[in-house]
Design a protein around this motif. Structure first.
Motif, mmCIF file in Angstrom:
data_model
loop_
_atom_site.group_PDB
_atom_site.id
_atom_site.type_symbol
_atom_site.label_atom_id
_atom_site.label_comp_id
_atom_site.label_asym_id
_atom_site.label_seq_id
_atom_site.Cartn_x
_atom_site.Cartn_y
_atom_site.Cartn_z
ATOM 1 N N HIS A 128 -4.831 1.181 -4.639
ATOM 2 C CA HIS A 128 -5.186 0.957 -3.207
ATOM 3 C C HIS A 128 -4.815 -0.627 -2.988
ATOM 4 O O HIS A 128 -5.418 -1.438 -3.579
ATOM 5 N N ARG A 129 -3.841 -1.030 -1.986
ATOM 6 C CA ARG A 129 -3.646 -2.240 -1.881
ATOM 7 C C ARG A 129 -3.679 -2.361 -0.253
ATOM 8 O O ARG A 129 -3.175 -2.022 0.840
ATOM 9 N N SER A 130 -4.830 -3.238 0.263
ATOM 10 C CA SER A 130 -5.137 -3.512 1.450
ATOM 11 C C SER A 130 -4.236 -4.148 2.356
ATOM 12 O O SER A 130 -4.428 -3.904 3.683
ATOM 13 N N ASN A 131 -3.325 -4.916 1.854
ATOM 14 C CA ASN A 131 -2.361 -5.514 2.548
ATOM 15 C C ASN A 131 -1.032 -4.977 2.678
ATOM 16 O O ASN A 131 0.161 -5.660 2.943
ATOM 17 N N ASP A 137 -6.514 5.375 1.039
ATOM 18 C CA ASP A 137 -7.781 5.308 1.151
ATOM 19 C C ASP A 137 -8.340 5.615 -0.155
ATOM 20 O O ASP A 137 -8.303 6.599 -0.748
ATOM 21 N N LYS A 186 -11.174 -4.349 -9.421
ATOM 22 C CA LYS A 186 -10.196 -5.362 -8.321
ATOM 23 C C LYS A 186 -9.517 -6.198 -9.121
ATOM 24 O O LYS A 186 -9.974 -7.080 -9.881
ATOM 25 N N PHE A 234 -6.446 -8.216 -2.795
ATOM 26 C CA PHE A 234 -5.975 -7.137 -2.099
ATOM 27 C C PHE A 234 -5.816 -5.479 -2.867
ATOM 28 O O PHE A 234 -5.463 -4.783 -2.124
ATOM 29 N N THR A 235 -5.862 -5.577 -4.111
ATOM 30 C CA THR A 235 -5.586 -4.665 -5.087
ATOM 31 C C THR A 235 -6.773 -3.922 -5.810
ATOM 32 O O THR A 235 -7.466 -4.722 -6.330
ATOM 33 N N GLU A 236 -7.106 -2.721 -5.457
ATOM 34 C CA GLU A 236 -8.157 -2.060 -6.418
ATOM 35 C C GLU A 236 -7.467 -0.983 -7.120
ATOM 36 O O GLU A 236 -6.599 -0.226 -6.650
#
Length: 120
Positions: free
Chosen positions: A54-57, A12, A33, A37-39
């Motif tokens: 952070h990788r949302s996927n 998170d 970003k 998918f990556t921040e």
């Protein structure tokens, strides 16, 4: 070559930013970003920083598996050849997430990911 950052993969981003800013006291230097998918967020006051990813996927990482150490190099191709000459294999990369940065990873003898990065 000099040490530039330690990377921590986080579940998170907002919660992690709050921790590193409020608890540890590190200021946010930049937040970007790199793709849909990556921040990334970089925190710290000197040339050595903490990089939060952070990788949302992505699936959650086991404890310690989302950590790497980053070292800046002048010429990524020279470093790739040096690594190969030493009998090591590239673990991942080279990767160019944007026109200004290229990097690759090797594993240290303990399995820790070591990142060599060239900033253009």
């Amino acid at each position: 070559m000099h040490f530039v950052w330690a990377t921590v993969t986080v579940a998170d981003m907002e919660e992690s930013l709050e921790f590193y800013q409020k608890v540890v006291g590190l200021p946010l230097v930049r937040r970007v970003k790199s793709n849909e998918f990556t921040e990334l967020a970089f925190l710290g006051t000197s040339e050595t920083q903490i990089e939060l990813v952070h990788r949302s996927n992505a699936e959650p990482q086991p404890m310690g598996k989302g950590i790497s150490l980053g070292f800046a190099v002048e010429d990524l191709e020279v470093m790739i050849q040096t690594v190969k000459d030493l009998g090591l294999e590239l673990y991942e990369g080279p990767i160019a997430p944007n026109p200004h940065v290229r990097f690759f990873y090797v594993l240290d003898p303990n399995g820790l990911k070591i990142q060599f990065v060239e900033r253009r």
